[in-house]
Write an enzyme that holds these catalytic residues in place. Structure first.
Site, PDB file in Angstrom:
ATOM      1  N   ARG A  23     -14.822  21.913  44.269  1.00 32.98           N
ATOM      2  CA  ARG A  23     -14.409  22.257  42.899  1.00 32.98           C
ATOM      3  C   ARG A  23     -15.558  22.044  41.928  1.00 32.98           C
ATOM      4  O   ARG A  23     -16.220  20.996  41.955  1.00 32.98           O
ATOM      5  CB  ARG A  23     -13.206  21.404  42.501  1.00 32.98           C
ATOM      6  CG  ARG A  23     -12.811  21.488  41.026  1.00 32.98           C
ATOM      7  CD  ARG A  23     -11.569  20.643  40.767  1.00 32.98           C
ATOM      8  NE  ARG A  23     -11.242  20.498  39.360  1.00 32.98           N
ATOM      9  CZ  ARG A  23     -11.466  19.408  38.635  1.00 32.98           C
ATOM     10  NH1 ARG A  23     -12.021  18.344  39.199  1.00 32.98           N
ATOM     11  NH2 ARG A  23     -11.132  19.365  37.363  1.00 32.98           N
ATOM     12  N   ARG A  28      -9.972  18.433  20.713  1.00 37.36           N
ATOM     13  CA  ARG A  28     -10.756  17.201  20.808  1.00 37.36           C
ATOM     14  C   ARG A  28     -11.181  16.724  19.427  1.00 37.36           C
ATOM     15  O   ARG A  28     -11.340  17.519  18.496  1.00 37.36           O
ATOM     16  CB  ARG A  28     -12.016  17.418  21.666  1.00 37.36           C
ATOM     17  CG  ARG A  28     -11.727  17.520  23.152  1.00 37.36           C
ATOM     18  CD  ARG A  28     -12.991  17.530  23.979  1.00 37.36           C
ATOM     19  NE  ARG A  28     -12.702  17.578  25.402  1.00 37.36           N
ATOM     20  CZ  ARG A  28     -12.522  16.511  26.167  1.00 37.36           C
ATOM     21  NH1 ARG A  28     -12.625  15.304  25.633  1.00 37.36           N
ATOM     22  NH2 ARG A  28     -12.257  16.636  27.454  1.00 37.36           N
TER      23      ARG A  28
END
Length: 475
Positions: free
Chosen positions: A38, A79
């Site tokens: 990944r 964020r």
């Protein structure tokens, strides 16, 4: 006949990072049995993707053991902005989160920027805001068009660029960001096999990604990450639209009540099995092994539960990106899987909906192979469909030998449960293709002379091609 050899059905995914991206570590990971690598794009660059995928392919060829590559795109995240050092937040204190259009505040309340301009429009007074993986818990006590004011419910320290969760709130962020599109362009050019789409809320999110991949002429399969309440509510339509699902328990465990997480995980696994789609269990499976050489007893039980639920794959994240024991983590996975898999009930997947006659024939092949014992199923596929259905049927103890002559399909067959893919040229003569496959399996020690194999193939009868289920003995 020899006693049946052990065959691992559950696949292993490892995330690459500083601890594992070198050629030496890649060789060790691939040799250890990792099936999919990944690439977490949260902080990755285009150049890193190009170089890393090239290195993976080179090492795979050298070891003669191939792995698939999954690009996990960042997706729509909220964020906080940069702050100086760490801000100490006390219970009852106030903090503002403002967008880039906000004028200076006329009071002394601490104010921190956020990257999402529409945040004030999506939330209401009284709702809870979770910051930094839920470590900081806040409640909205006021808002205007540019900022929200929050009261601190749990104390802690706020640093820069911390993730914000809004449980139960539908945000208006796009499912694909500009960064995602740039990352995907690099990934498609490098030859990725899977794309993991973050924060999937509805089936249309998946369609947007599929259209984008089609525009780039990419055959990459889509893995939808379920990590918020909307994704859980819409799981069935998302599963139908996706090629696979990832139970992303990090954010999901923040978005829902923690005690419901095991129930939601089981619900997602069952829903995927009903649709015949692979499901990955991810996040915190071996979190302690980021810094410790041995897993906790709770982690061992957690992984065992995923194997008993018959998830297609289990995934390592921080354990193999920055962890001190990445290879040991893979070995722990393998040991637990090998211990638990033989104890799982051998009944086939009874909840899967088989809509096509050919798929129903596959169920018969699974039953036959299980009753034969020390057997396997041989299937030839150019789309991967037959092998994916066979894996979804969960014939425990029966390896599914999937032969294809298409390289991308070959690597994508590394995800479904129990499927062992092989890349081999097909002959114009179907019988020759079967003989070549059986000789290949014997030569590579996947089966022994005298073993019976169940073969799924097409047969030419006159001028018609018919599907067939055959019983063949390895010579």
């Amino acid at each position: 006949m020899k006693s049946p050899r052990y065959y691992r059905h559950t696949k292993i995914i490892a995330t690459l990072g500083p601890a594992t991206e070198s050629r030496e570590k890649l060789e060790q990971l691939i040799a250890a049995g990792v099936d999919i690598l990944r690439l977490n794009m949260a902080h990755a660059s285009r150049e890193w993707v190009t170089n890393t995928v090239s290195r993976i392919r080179e090492v795979s060829r050298q070891l003669e053991r191939h792995v698939a590559v999954m690009m996990d795109i960042k997706g729509p995240e909220i964020r906080t902005g940069d702050v100086d050092g760490l801000i100490d937040l006390q219970v009852g204190g106030l903090i503002d989160f403002h967008n880039r259009h906000a004028p200076p505040s006329d009071d002394d309340v601490l104010s921190v920027s956020v990257n999402y301009p529409d945040l004030p429009n999506d939330v209401e007074v009284g709702q809870v805001v979770l910051v930094d993986s839920g470590l900081l818990r806040l409640r909205i006590v006021g808002k205007d068009e540019h900022r929200i004011r929050c009261e601190v419910l749990t104390p802690g320290k706020l640093g820069s660029r911390r993730h914000i969760n809004l449980p139960g709130v539908h945000v208006s962020l796009p499912s694909l960001t500009e960064k995602d599109r740039d990352d995907l362009a690099a990934g498609v050019e490098a030859g990725i096999d899977f794309v993991a789409l973050s924060f999937v809320r509805q089936a249309s999110d998946v369609k947007i990604l599929r259209d984008f991949l089609d525009e780039m002429d990419s055959d990459a399969r889509i893995i939808s990450k379920i990590e918020e309440q909307a994704g859980v509510r819409n799981m069935r339509e998302i599963i139908r639209e996706s090629d696979a699902i990832m139970v992303a328990r990090g954010d999901l465990g923040i978005e829902i009540e923690y005690h419901q997480l095991p129930l939601v995980q089981a619900q997602l696994v069952r829903a995927c099995q009903a649709e015949g789609k692979p499901v990955i269990i991810a996040t915190h499976l071996l979190e302690s092994m980021v810094s410790a050489p041995m897993p906790t007893r709770a982690e061992i039980s957690d992984i065992s539960n995923a194997v008993r639920e018959q998830a297609d794959a289990v995934m390592l994240s921080g354990e193999t990106t920055t962890g001190a024991y990445p290879l040991e983590s893979v070995e722990v996975f393998k040991s637990i899987i090998q211990s638990i898999e033989p104890s799982v009930d051998a009944e086939l997947n009874s909840c899967i909906v088989l809509r096509e006659p050919k798929a129903k024939m596959l169920r018969s092949s699974c039953t036959l192979a299980q009753e034969l014992g020390n057997s396997g199923i041989v299937v030839f596929t150019r789309s991967g469909f037959l092998a994916y259905v066979l894996g979804a049927l969960r014939p425990r103890g029966v390896p599914i030998f999937a032969f294809t002559d298409i390289e991308t399909v070959f690597r994508q067959l590394l995800l479904p449960w129990g499927v062992e893919p092989f890349l081999m040229e097909f002959s114009d003569d179907p019988e020759q293709t079967i003989q070549d496959a059986m000789a290949y399996l014997k030569r590579k020690n996947w089966c022994d002379g005298g073993n019976w194999l169940v073969v799924i193939t097409n047969v030419l009868v006159g001028d018609k091609v018919i599907d067939s289920l055959q019983l063949r003995q390895v010579e």
